[in-house]
Enzyme design. Sequence first.
Site, PDB file in Angstrom:
ATOM      1  N   HIS A   1     -36.632  -4.601  16.590  1.00 27.26           N
ATOM      2  CA  HIS A   1     -37.408  -5.793  16.221  1.00 27.26           C
ATOM      3  C   HIS A   1     -38.641  -5.361  15.444  1.00 27.26           C
ATOM      4  O   HIS A   1     -39.639  -4.960  16.026  1.00 27.26           O
ATOM      5  CB  HIS A   1     -37.799  -6.587  17.466  1.00 27.26           C
ATOM      6  CG  HIS A   1     -36.613  -7.171  18.161  1.00 27.26           C
ATOM      7  ND1 HIS A   1     -35.879  -6.456  19.064  1.00 27.26           N
ATOM      8  CD2 HIS A   1     -36.031  -8.384  18.060  1.00 27.26           C
ATOM      9  CE1 HIS A   1     -34.882  -7.220  19.507  1.00 27.26           C
ATOM     10  NE2 HIS A   1     -34.957  -8.396  18.914  1.00 27.26           N
TER      11      HIS A   1
ATOM     12  N   TYR B   1     -28.736 -14.589  29.921  1.00 19.99           N
ATOM     13  CA  TYR B   1     -28.567 -13.291  29.251  1.00 19.99           C
ATOM     14  C   TYR B   1     -29.131 -12.221  30.173  1.00 19.99           C
ATOM     15  O   TYR B   1     -30.338 -12.190  30.413  1.00 19.99           O
ATOM     16  CB  TYR B   1     -29.324 -13.339  27.924  1.00 19.99           C
ATOM     17  CG  TYR B   1     -29.259 -12.082  27.093  1.00 19.99           C
ATOM     18  CD1 TYR B   1     -28.041 -11.556  26.671  1.00 19.99           C
ATOM     19  CD2 TYR B   1     -30.429 -11.443  26.690  1.00 19.99           C
ATOM     20  CE1 TYR B   1     -27.993 -10.423  25.881  1.00 19.99           C
ATOM     21  CE2 TYR B   1     -30.384 -10.302  25.893  1.00 19.99           C
ATOM     22  CZ  TYR B   1     -29.167  -9.802  25.491  1.00 19.99           C
ATOM     23  OH  TYR B   1     -29.122  -8.683  24.709  1.00 19.99           O
TER      24      TYR B   1
ATOM     25  N   ASP C   1     -35.577   0.203  19.635  1.00 21.38           N
ATOM     26  CA  ASP C   1     -35.886  -1.208  19.457  1.00 21.38           C
ATOM     27  C   ASP C   1     -35.941  -1.539  17.968  1.00 21.38           C
ATOM     28  O   ASP C   1     -36.672  -0.923  17.219  1.00 21.38           O
ATOM     29  CB  ASP C   1     -37.222  -1.490  20.153  1.00 21.38           C
ATOM     30  CG  ASP C   1     -37.882  -2.759  19.679  1.00 21.38           C
ATOM     31  OD1 ASP C   1     -37.144  -3.721  19.410  1.00 21.38           O
ATOM     32  OD2 ASP C   1     -39.117  -2.778  19.589  1.00 21.38           O
TER      33      ASP C   1
ATOM     34  N   TYR D   1     -30.030 -17.535  15.438  1.00 20.02           N
ATOM     35  CA  TYR D   1     -31.059 -17.333  16.465  1.00 20.02           C
ATOM     36  C   TYR D   1     -32.127 -16.338  16.020  1.00 20.02           C
ATOM     37  O   TYR D   1     -33.306 -16.617  16.017  1.00 20.02           O
ATOM     38  CB  TYR D   1     -30.402 -16.834  17.762  1.00 20.02           C
ATOM     39  CG  TYR D   1     -31.423 -16.459  18.804  1.00 20.02           C
ATOM     40  CD1 TYR D   1     -31.981 -17.434  19.614  1.00 20.02           C
ATOM     41  CD2 TYR D   1     -31.868 -15.143  18.949  1.00 20.02           C
ATOM     42  CE1 TYR D   1     -32.962 -17.109  20.543  1.00 20.02           C
ATOM     43  CE2 TYR D   1     -32.842 -14.816  19.867  1.00 20.02           C
ATOM     44  CZ  TYR D   1     -33.378 -15.797  20.658  1.00 20.02           C
ATOM     45  OH  TYR D   1     -34.353 -15.483  21.566  1.00 20.02           O
TER      46      TYR D   1
END
Lengths: 337, 669
Positions: free
Chosen positions: B544, B18, B542, B172
């Site tokens: 997350h 990746y 971001d 995932y």
Amino acid sequence: MSISPPVDITALLAGRKQAVAYALNLLEDRRPEVASQVQRLAAWLSQNARPGRHVIGITGPPGVGKSSMISRLVEYFRKHQKTIGIISIDPSSPKSGGALLGDRIRIRHRPDDDGVFIRSLAAGGHLGGLSANIGHLLLLLEAVYDITILETVGVGQSETDIAHAVDTVISVIHPGSGDMLQFMKSGIMEIPHILVINKADCGEAAARSFYDLKNAMIYMATDKDDWQPIVILTSASQNKGFDTLATALDQHLSWLTAHDIAKRRRWQLWQSLLAFFKAEYGRFGSRLLGGERQILKILEQSDASTPDEGMRCLYDQVTAAMRRKMNMVEDKHIGDS
Amino acid sequence: MTETRLKEKDKPWLMRTYSGYASAAESNQLYRSNLAKGQTGLSIAFDLPTQTGYDSDHPFSYGEVGKLGVPMRNLEDMECLFDQIPMAQMNTSMTINAPAAWLFALYLTAASRQNANIADLRGTLQNDILKEYLSRGTYIFPPAISMRLSAEVISYAVRNVPKWNPINICSYHLQESGATPVQELAFSLANAIAVLDEVKKLGQVTDAQFPSVVGRISFFLNAGIRFVEEMCKVRAFDTLWDRICLERYHVQDPKLRRFRYGIQVNSLGLSDRQPENNVARIIYEMLGVVLTGRARARSVQLPAWNEALGLPRKWDQQWSLRLQQILAFETDLLEYPDLFEGSPVIAQKEKELTEAATAELQKILEMGGAVAAIENGYMKRRLVESNAIRLGNIENGQQTVVGVNKFCDGELSPLVEGMERAFLTVDDAVEAEQISTLQAFRQKRDAAKVEEALDALKQGVRDGRNIVEVSMACAEAGVTTGEWTDALRAMFGEYRAPTGVDGLSLPMETKTENYKVIEKVKKLNARLGRNLKILIGKPGLDGHSNGAEQIAVKARDVGMEVVYEGIRLTPEQIAETALQEGVHVIGLSILSGSHTRLVPEVSRCLAQRGLSDLPIVLGGIIPEADVRQMNIPAVKKVYAPKDYQLNQIMWEIVDIVAAAHHIDMADGD
């Protein structure tokens, strides 16, 4: 008497957010060493209150869309060049006293817009619902902003508290929920001035609630002179109904002005002080001062104009009454010997 | 007798890394060198502005351009990315979700300009929007609209690019958010069902084509360190998927019911302490998904040993590729059929997982399916809970992490010793360059054509035409990623997901510790005069948010008042909230690597508001050297994902606030 306030009043009244934030921090501060500053600021604010200010309370159960509704109201008021101060209250955990305050993100506004100010508060463990210093915080926002909004969660008890703190109460209702009507019928909840069924996009359920409530209101109004509650349908997601809501708010403010708003506000202050006093001193305290009616009379005579003044007055009376009682006991002992 | 040795060695899985960073040109260089080293496919990482549909010069893109992936703003970028790489022969995986239709349109247009036949193209689009609301956070539109866009991409691909995998249902990210194997199974299968039902409802494919839609669904899984259980998990996936395809969608052809999946092994368990040990973790995690022949991964991506420190360099990526190559080409693994058929131990474990996952899946379906379980916050709550339990187990030592909570003393690794930066950093100058190339691009294109294409896009969407189809004309006309997304934003609105922290309380396993912190907070509250108020902020793009959420919930549970506004905030918004809320401390969580830009910017915005003394604590992957270089006195402490002792963190935050107010906490009550 002229009071010298402990903050930069010019910056405050100009709506400089730094000054507003500082003043709010001060009014929230419970430390004894700042008590005199808090008193001075509160007194100055109540003496310099502006006419035409409007304090709106918005209440309703979690998930009913209060924040997104407020977001639309903010958008509407800003378009009409009005400034808005908001206090948003979330419940706090009874275990730890901690709280998650996440509502402000739903109230969309530009970070560089000086015309919108939002402060979140945790409800704290106050038995009387709203904490005493809410009154001070509202006084401050009223002094700075055209419109002040107090947002709280809940159905029932908190409406009564909110009714003592604001000029206009809006209850926000989920389409299809009959609870509100039941609460009002049974007297658990005071009848709000404006009922809003948000999520009008829910279609039939919303329309049904709308007509149910409208009909119920006709039967519930007792006095011709009373304010006739208004029922409104809004949709925050489709931005519908907010001009109607704003008009209703104006109507209620005019009605209040025609019905001696100043007197009403004083009465509200006393009611909220009474609730707070009962929470602090309980039934014993009430008895010491001769019961609820007597307490209201003491407040009326004191002509207290801030929560702080009122509380100090009641506190002085309680201590005096205690002292008298102690003396009586002592005298009795002396007599016995 | 069953066959005990394969006549012909199994074909190895696809090996990808990746990657992507800085610019299309730089990434093109990287891909070409990786392909030369024996990598057999490409896995493109796009930068966060691209993933959330903003151009490089949008305020939200500040500090994020080219950081976590390649900026992809227009057709020119896509053509540059594949310069001298024949797209007709390539197998390309693109990690893109909310604007998947647009990136697919760019890819297809670039490929036809290389004279490739679109019908022959191979590759994978992630295009799994539901998990974005649960964990990754790069959603743009409301769930219902996003599902429709996703279904349109799938319908387009099945009809026009039949060898392409138009969606990669991801479990995932669920594991990265703390999901247990059962949750991974149930949640991602529920997602797959929601997607297939949506394609059916959309009606852009015929009933006869529908089995091929089912056949094109692929998955993207995670593999954790408990590799025996992980292997049973992939076997359970295989069993359950076959059952769903047959029973729910009546797919008769067994080939179309095959459970096809790729894998990236777990990054959550990688540590920045004794980071060389991560290589062992990566290998064991890989074993879980390649050992069993029956449900072996079709493609494998491995993280690099130093991922917990920062962005991997070329050499770090090469090492991960070599780990795969040794297993596939040196060992005898691929010479045998499934090693575990008939093992009662494995069969029993697989059965347990299958049954528990079936029950959980049923519960979600009864709730109204995956979309409902996301909108009502059910899945998110479950994940935050599992993650809290996981962290608790590491904190109390029930789960061993070598070098972290056991066997901690060790020699200094020569791999990191004396090196300021054992990882890649993207030069901040990249952003300015990318902005200027974008602005130059806007100058030279035909503005009228762009307007026309955007109008046609909107009209096409209103008329119910396929989104990929109408987007290809935009690609040709020179529309940018930000413009394409803005057009749809105007039509569909933007979405903010529930944060998952409402009504949650962490399991209080270390009760006395918790109690001690609560007492300490109360003590400080009295001295401050107001309750300790903390702002948890996530600046930048971001998404997350797990770390920030764990901290927010914990802070609430020890008695702090927590202002948490979710993801995607500008530095100015954060500073403004800090001011209006009168907070005592700010916690900033940044995992995208753009801290060197974002933290100074937040600090500048705070100073503008007279708050330069307000203490800041940072959370994320933030190297010591960066902290020194930023040199911001208000930054009092930096926490990494490995700092799992939440009580300790809370304790320190109280001390930091006390110090900022010159309060000596050792004083009597």
